[in-house]
Write a protein that holds these residues in place. Structure first.
Motif, PDB file in Angstrom:
ATOM      1  N   LYS A  36      37.171  -0.677  58.011  1.00 32.15           N
ATOM      2  CA  LYS A  36      36.101   0.131  57.430  1.00 32.15           C
ATOM      3  C   LYS A  36      34.754  -0.595  57.453  1.00 32.15           C
ATOM      4  CE  LYS A  36      39.270   2.479  54.254  1.00 32.15           C
ATOM      5  NZ  LYS A  36      39.570   2.769  52.831  1.00 32.15           N
ATOM      6  N   ASP A  37      34.754  -1.877  57.092  1.00 33.20           N
ATOM      7  CA  ASP A  37      33.488  -2.622  56.994  1.00 33.20           C
ATOM      8  C   ASP A  37      33.704  -4.020  57.567  1.00 33.20           C
ATOM      9  OD1 ASP A  37      31.033  -3.644  56.411  1.00 33.20           O
ATOM     10  OD2 ASP A  37      31.093  -3.180  54.261  1.00 33.20           O
ATOM     11  N   PRO A  38      33.695  -4.157  58.883  1.00 34.33           N
ATOM     12  CA  PRO A  38      33.963  -5.462  59.508  1.00 34.33           C
ATOM     13  C   PRO A  38      32.992  -6.556  59.065  1.00 34.33           C
ATOM     14  CG  PRO A  38      34.045  -3.697  61.115  1.00 34.33           C
ATOM     15  CD  PRO A  38      33.495  -3.094  59.868  1.00 34.33           C
ATOM     16  N   ALA A  39      31.732  -6.182  58.817  1.00 40.68           N
ATOM     17  CA  ALA A  39      30.745  -7.199  58.410  1.00 40.68           C
ATOM     18  C   ALA A  39      31.107  -7.813  57.051  1.00 40.68           C
ATOM     19  CB  ALA A  39      29.348  -6.573  58.363  1.00 40.68           C
ATOM     20  N   THR A  90      41.605  -8.203  50.204  1.00 40.45           N
ATOM     21  CA  THR A  90      40.427  -7.339  50.366  1.00 40.45           C
ATOM     22  C   THR A  90      40.029  -7.243  51.831  1.00 40.45           C
ATOM     23  OG1 THR A  90      39.677  -8.046  48.171  1.00 40.45           O
ATOM     24  CG2 THR A  90      38.065  -6.964  49.594  1.00 40.45           C
ATOM     25  N   ILE A  91      40.147  -8.374  52.546  1.00 39.30           N
ATOM     26  CA  ILE A  91      39.802  -8.374  53.978  1.00 39.30           C
ATOM     27  C   ILE A  91      40.688  -7.404  54.741  1.00 39.30           C
ATOM     28  CG2 ILE A  91      39.856  -9.799  56.065  1.00 39.30           C
ATOM     29  CD1 ILE A  91      38.970 -12.157  54.294  1.00 39.30           C
ATOM     30  N   GLU A  92      41.973  -7.372  54.407  1.00 29.61           N
ATOM     31  CA  GLU A  92      42.881  -6.440  55.081  1.00 29.61           C
ATOM     32  C   GLU A  92      42.428  -4.989  54.900  1.00 29.61           C
ATOM     33  OE1 GLU A  92      47.096  -8.934  54.833  1.00 29.61           O
ATOM     34  OE2 GLU A  92      46.717  -7.217  53.513  1.00 29.61           O
ATOM     35  N   ALA A  93      41.906  -4.691  53.705  1.00 30.15           N
ATOM     36  CA  ALA A  93      41.469  -3.315  53.439  1.00 30.15           C
ATOM     37  C   ALA A  93      40.138  -2.989  54.108  1.00 30.15           C
ATOM     38  CB  ALA A  93      41.364  -3.087  51.939  1.00 30.15           C
ATOM     39  N   LEU A  94      39.284  -4.015  54.329  1.00 23.98           N
ATOM     40  CA  LEU A  94      37.941  -3.771  54.858  1.00 23.98           C
ATOM     41  C   LEU A  94      37.807  -4.054  56.348  1.00 23.98           C
ATOM     42  CD1 LEU A  94      35.752  -5.342  52.012  1.00 23.98           C
ATOM     43  CD2 LEU A  94      36.197  -2.911  52.417  1.00 23.98           C
ATOM     44  N   ILE A  95      38.816  -4.617  56.966  1.00 24.86           N
ATOM     45  CA  ILE A  95      38.650  -5.086  58.345  1.00 24.86           C
ATOM     46  C   ILE A  95      38.329  -3.949  59.321  1.00 24.86           C
ATOM     47  CG2 ILE A  95      41.095  -4.922  58.975  1.00 24.86           C
ATOM     48  CD1 ILE A  95      40.657  -7.656  60.433  1.00 24.86           C
TER      49      ILE A  95
END
Length: 294
Positions: free
Chosen positions: A238-241, A231-236
């Protein structure tokens, strides 16, 4: 001697009645009484003369069935045990040769009392017809004192010979009751096999426990951590927080998984160290397979 004669007769009769069906119920009871009698003699041997006689009886299986079937199995197991037949041989010897040895020691201690009684005046009863005390013809006070002197000598001989005779009596019992070297080796192999089975069962149970703990604890956390990293790979970008929060959760999960793995490893080590190793060595030593643990 009386007990040995009684038990021997009962054992022979009970075994003979097995074909009639009655012996199936009486034989275990009689043979148990024989074993108790033999064990009592073993206790006397080690207590009075330091003669150690091993107890070689085979243990009964834990899953022995109740009822008539169980009685048949119990009777069969006892009759197949070589120690049972050694017990019967010992009864036969104990009521013959063993009784003679025991009687000889007792006679050397009791017979001098007769010499004392003769010297005290009983010799007058035999004034007309001399009474032979050993090799002394007692027909006067002088010969009565000679009988007393002989009795004192016999008493001291009895004191000196009582311990060797008692040891001879128990050594004779050990010759018959103790198992042969082949039987001792067979018993050691049997005990070693049982110990090996226990060790294998314990190891299998430990492996199942480790597998269960890994599945319920560390493995689940590692799977969750892998999902969070995906999930972190997908959000890093788009949504860093949110990615940062998930990364912190993954770090906590990895730390908890590492702690659980350490606890699991420590528990496994404690289960297989000093106490277990010492117990295993003790069992092997009792089996005669190696030197005693230090």
């Amino acid at each position: 001697m009386t007990v040995s004669v009684t038990l021997f007769v009962l054992a022979v009769i009970s075994i003979s009645f097995i074909l009639l069906g009655i012996g199936v119920f009486t034989t275990p009871v009689v043979l148990e009484a024989v074993r108790k009698h033999a064990n009592q003699r073993r206790l006397w041997a080690v207590t009075w003369s330091d003669v150690r006689i091993p107890v070689p009886y085979r243990p009964f299986p834990k899953d022995l069935r109740p009822g008539v079937t169980g009685q048949v199995e119990r009777t069969t197991l006892m009759l197949r045990d070589p120690a049972t037949w050694r017990d019967l041989q010992w009864l036969l010897i104990d009521m013959t040769v063993g009784a003679v040895v025991a009687f000889l020691g007792a006679a050397l201690m009791i017979y001098p009392v007769e010499g004392l009684v003769l010297a005290a005046g009983l010799w007058r009863v035999f004034r007309d017809d001399p009474y032979w005390y050993g090799f002394v013809p007692v027909d006067s006070q002088a010969t009565a004192f000679a009988a007393l002197a002989l009795g004192i000598v016999l008493f001291h001989v009895g004191l000196w010979a009582s311990r060797p005779l008692l040891r001879l009596h128990f050594s004779l019992a050990r010759t018959v009751l103790a198992p042969t070297r082949d039987e001792e080796l067979a018993q050691r192999v049997e005990r070693l096999t049982e110990t090996r089975h226990e060790a294998v069962d314990t190891a299998a149970a430990e492996l199942r426990r480790i597998e269960r703990d890994l599945h319920d604890g560390a493995q689940a956390r590692l799977v969750a951590m892998g999902m969070n990293l995906g999930t972190i790979e997908a959000l890093i970008e788009k949504d860093p927080a949110q990615a940062k929060k998930l990364l912190a959760m993954a770090r906590e999960s990895s730390a908890e998984a590492l702690t659980e793995l350490r606890d699991l490893s420590g528990a496994s080590t404690r289960r297989s160290s000093p106490s277990v190793v010492s117990a295993t060595r003790s069992r092997r030593w009792r089996c005669g397979c190696r030197s005693p643990p230090r």
